[in-house]
Motif scaffolding. Sequence first.
Motif, PDB file in Angstrom:
ATOM      1  N   HIS A   1      -2.380   1.921  -4.620  1.00 14.18           N
ATOM      2  CA  HIS A   1      -2.535   3.398  -3.811  1.00 14.18           C
ATOM      3  C   HIS A   1      -3.208   3.206  -2.839  1.00 14.18           C
ATOM      4  CE1 HIS A   1      -2.882   7.504  -3.181  1.00 14.18           C
ATOM      5  NE2 HIS A   1      -1.965   7.718  -4.421  1.00 14.18           N
ATOM      6  N   ALA A   2      -2.776   3.694  -1.641  1.00 14.32           N
ATOM      7  CA  ALA A   2      -3.481   3.700  -0.089  1.00 14.32           C
ATOM      8  C   ALA A   2      -4.896   4.468  -0.377  1.00 14.32           C
ATOM      9  CB  ALA A   2      -2.652   4.690   0.785  1.00 14.32           C
ATOM     10  N   ARG A   3      -5.122   5.469  -1.421  1.00 13.38           N
ATOM     11  CA  ARG A   3      -6.444   5.639  -1.639  1.00 13.38           C
ATOM     12  C   ARG A   3      -7.657   4.731  -2.105  1.00 13.38           C
ATOM     13  NH1 ARG A   3      -4.664  10.172  -4.699  1.00 13.38           N
ATOM     14  NH2 ARG A   3      -4.373   8.883  -6.331  1.00 13.38           N
TER      15      ARG A   3
ATOM     16  N   SER B   1      -9.781  -0.853  -8.330  1.00 14.52           N
ATOM     17  CA  SER B   1      -8.567   0.028  -7.920  1.00 14.52           C
ATOM     18  C   SER B   1      -8.190   0.972  -9.245  1.00 14.52           C
ATOM     19  CB  SER B   1      -7.337  -1.065  -7.778  1.00 14.52           C
ATOM     20  OG  SER B   1      -6.050  -0.574  -7.388  1.00 14.52           O
ATOM     21  N   PRO B   2      -9.044   2.237  -8.891  1.00 14.02           N
ATOM     22  CA  PRO B   2      -8.933   2.844 -10.125  1.00 14.02           C
ATOM     23  C   PRO B   2      -7.337   3.634 -10.651  1.00 14.02           C
ATOM     24  CG  PRO B   2      -9.950   4.099  -8.678  1.00 14.02           C
ATOM     25  CD  PRO B   2      -9.685   2.758  -7.936  1.00 14.02           C
ATOM     26  N   THR B   3      -6.767   3.667  -9.479  1.00 10.19           N
ATOM     27  CA  THR B   3      -5.467   4.202  -9.763  1.00 10.19           C
ATOM     28  C   THR B   3      -4.419   3.281 -10.249  1.00 10.19           C
ATOM     29  OG1 THR B   3      -5.619   5.608  -7.752  1.00 10.19           O
ATOM     30  CG2 THR B   3      -3.643   5.599  -8.424  1.00 10.19           C
ATOM     31  N   SER B   4      -3.990   3.679 -11.490  1.00 13.27           N
ATOM     32  CA  SER B   4      -2.905   2.872 -12.087  1.00 13.27           C
ATOM     33  C   SER B   4      -1.386   2.828 -11.380  1.00 13.27           C
ATOM     34  CB  SER B   4      -2.725   3.115 -13.618  1.00 13.27           C
ATOM     35  OG  SER B   4      -1.935   4.372 -13.756  1.00 13.27           O
ATOM     36  N   PHE B   5      -0.801   1.706 -11.727  1.00 14.78           N
ATOM     37  CA  PHE B   5       0.703   1.711 -11.189  1.00 14.78           C
ATOM     38  C   PHE B   5       1.244   3.057 -11.611  1.00 14.78           C
ATOM     39  CE2 PHE B   5       5.221   0.756 -12.065  1.00 14.78           C
ATOM     40  CZ  PHE B   5       5.490   0.550 -10.896  1.00 14.78           C
TER      41      PHE B   5
ATOM     42  N   THR C   1       0.755  -1.084   0.010  1.00 15.17           N
ATOM     43  CA  THR C   1      -0.172  -0.054   0.010  1.00 15.17           C
ATOM     44  C   THR C   1       0.948   1.241  -0.068  1.00 15.17           C
ATOM     45  OG1 THR C   1      -1.637  -1.139   1.396  1.00 15.17           O
ATOM     46  CG2 THR C   1      -1.987   1.286   1.168  1.00 15.17           C
ATOM     47  N   GLU C   2       0.634   2.078  -0.967  1.00 13.95           N
ATOM     48  CA  GLU C   2       2.021   3.043  -1.218  1.00 13.95           C
ATOM     49  C   GLU C   2       1.047   4.632  -1.364  1.00 13.95           C
ATOM     50  OE1 GLU C   2       4.842   2.454  -1.147  1.00 13.95           O
ATOM     51  OE2 GLU C   2       4.895   0.210  -1.279  1.00 13.95           O
TER      52      GLU C   2
END
Length: 175
Positions: free
Chosen positions: A74-76, A152-156, A32-33
């Motif tokens: 992503h932590a979000r 998980s909408p935030t891509s790497f 989790t970043e």
Amino acid sequence: PYGVAKAAAHFAVRFVRQAHGAAASNLILYMTESPRRRPTFVLRKITRSVAAIACGDAEHIVLGNAEAVRDFSHARDVAAAAKLLALGATAGDYVCASGQGRSIRELAEAACRIAGLDPAGRIRVDSTLLRTNDIPSLVGNAGALRRLGWSSPTSFEELLREVFEHDLREYRAQR
């Protein structure tokens, strides 16, 4: 002790759910970043090193096991999963992960590209940083959580860009 405590908590939640019908869930998290993650963790270590390179103060990213594969989220997005479970989703044991593994080397190369740097020759492996018990690959399967409607909408790449830009601003402010 850390792993034992996590396992004990996991089984305690499961016991309360099964024995007493409590609406209790376990959420197992992978990497989790965010920019708030401590700088000693690998993603932040890499983005901070790339910020130093981008500013001309360093030449290399120094890593331990560059071939280890990890699953970064992503932590979000993880917070959204926790909220989903807290607001009454079906109680159970869930994994929260992107489901996509990337090697630490791939992470470092991508961070270089985001900074506009050629990653060739930038990555160094220091054998003193190798951990003998390092697990080669940790990639999660969030299928059960996705069936509840989580995504998980935030891509790497978005995650990495956000953390790098934060670390670049911070690095420049501290120069």
